[in-house]
Write an enzyme that holds these catalytic residues in place. Structure first.
Site, PDB file in Angstrom:
ATOM      1  N   SER A 188      13.692  48.277  -3.982  1.00 39.63           N
ATOM      2  CA  SER A 188      12.450  48.648  -4.234  1.00 39.63           C
ATOM      3  C   SER A 188      11.959  49.225  -3.425  1.00 39.63           C
ATOM      4  O   SER A 188      11.285  49.115  -1.735  1.00 39.63           O
ATOM      5  CB  SER A 188      12.142  47.088  -4.851  1.00 39.63           C
ATOM      6  OG  SER A 188      10.692  47.139  -5.322  1.00 39.63           O
ATOM      7  N   TYR A 203      11.499  37.977  -3.665  1.00 32.66           N
ATOM      8  CA  TYR A 203      11.176  39.510  -4.755  1.00 32.66           C
ATOM      9  C   TYR A 203      11.360  41.014  -3.258  1.00 32.66           C
ATOM     10  O   TYR A 203      12.775  41.698  -3.150  1.00 32.66           O
ATOM     11  CB  TYR A 203       9.859  40.378  -5.731  1.00 32.66           C
ATOM     12  CG  TYR A 203      10.700  41.397  -6.085  1.00 32.66           C
ATOM     13  CD1 TYR A 203      11.804  41.404  -6.688  1.00 32.66           C
ATOM     14  CD2 TYR A 203      10.272  42.396  -5.711  1.00 32.66           C
ATOM     15  CE1 TYR A 203      12.033  42.916  -7.162  1.00 32.66           C
ATOM     16  CE2 TYR A 203      10.952  43.674  -5.851  1.00 32.66           C
ATOM     17  CZ  TYR A 203      11.664  44.031  -7.100  1.00 32.66           C
ATOM     18  OH  TYR A 203      11.730  45.251  -7.587  1.00 32.66           O
TER      19      TYR A 203
END
Length: 316
Positions: A188, A203
């Site tokens: 990500s 996250y």
């Protein structure tokens, strides 16, 4: 006077040389980017094996990768948590004249070992040459770290860290025996591009694990014929990102997957979609404090809207 002029000349010459080297480096980087991102042909994926194992295969990037792999005549093992969605993907893949196997696993709600055992059963006897670790979990909306409850913490670490790790461990031994394979872990931009991701801290941290795991495994196994890669997207129009409409900066899952497959087998970390790579450069150039401020404001707005939606849901 002559000595002073000579010294000034040497300084100017040195500065000119440094400027030339800098410009030359920038030109080289641009040519390299153009080749890698726009011109370089992808590898023949069948060289890794006739089967690909895809987690998170029923939605978003995972599903799109399944379809693109089928177009390359790679057989696919579909892993997803919804039985109906898994069957839907299986039927669509079978219509593309490839072999398909599947495993229904909800990594957040069942015994992890039991779920992994079903995947092992599905891949038994197959030459799995490609693993696409696309399964991932994020926050329902932006939250301060102290607002993240124990269940979300457990699920996020399990899916993004433990499942990614265990899936690699599952396929690696057979790849080593055959001395060929490709492992693609979907990372990500929250971890690899942004300097920070406030209100998504857990996250981002879990995806930083994926990034470093992939980079280290690339070095460990490159000489064994196994290509390990962390692919780093920014926003893609998927269910997870909660963005429905694709745009130039936010590609559809299919557009992203098309770019993704072209990068398999090359650099250990990459941003497959060309616009995302330009955005990465812009973020890299700007001061971190500016990016931090912009991201914090954006996350606070997402948090406000998420809390408002929660409040409406409770009233109803």
């Amino acid at each position: 006077m002559m000595e002073g002029a000579s010294a000034e000349y040497v300084v100017l010459l040195a500065l000119a040389a440094l400027g030339f080297v800098y410009v030359l480096r920038q030109v080289f980087m641009f040519v390299k980017w153009t080749w890698q991102t726009l011109l370089r042909p992808g590898k023949k994926l069948s060289k890794y094996g006739s089967w690909a194992l895809v987690t998170g295969a029923t939605d978003g990037i995972g599903r799109a990768c399944c379809m693109r792999l089928a177009q390359e005549k790679i057989n696919v093992i579909v892993v997803g948590r919804s039985p109906s969605k898994v069957q839907e993907v299986v039927k669509e893949l079978e219509s593309k004249n490839v072999q398909v196997r599947s495993a229904v696993v909800d990594f957040t709600e069942e015994d992890l070992n039991a779920g992994l055992a079903r995947i092992e059963s599905a891949i038994a006897g197959l030459d799995v040459g490609i693993l696409v670790n696309s399964v991932g979990l994020s926050y329902p909306y932006a939250k301060f770290f102290h607002e993240v409850d124990a269940q979300l913490t457990r699920n996020l670490i399990r899916v993004n860290v433990e499942v990614t790790t265990r899936m690699v461990q599952m396929v690696l031994p057979d790849m080593l025996k055959r001395r060929k394979g490709a492992i693609i872990n979907v990372g990500s931009g929250a971890a690899s591009i942004l300097p920070s991701d406030p209100l998504y801290a857990l996250y981002a941290a879990s995806k930083a694990f994926v990034d470093q795991l992939s980079r280290s495994l690339y070095v460990e196994y490159k000489h064994s014929g196994i290509d390990v890669q962390c692919q780093v997207p920014l926003y893609v129009a998927t269910k997870m990102s909660k963005i429905r409409r694709a745009s130039l900066a936010v590609p559809s899952a299919d557009t992203y997957a098309k770019c993704s497959l072209k990068w398999i087998g090359f650099e250990p970390r990459c941003t497959p979609y060309w616009v995302h790579s330009i955005m990465w450069w812009i973020i890299w150039v700007l001061p971190e404090s500016i990016i931090d401020t912009i991201r914090l404001r954006s996350s606070l707005d997402v948090r406000r809207r998420g809390q408002s939606k929660d409040s409406r849901g409770k009233k109803e």
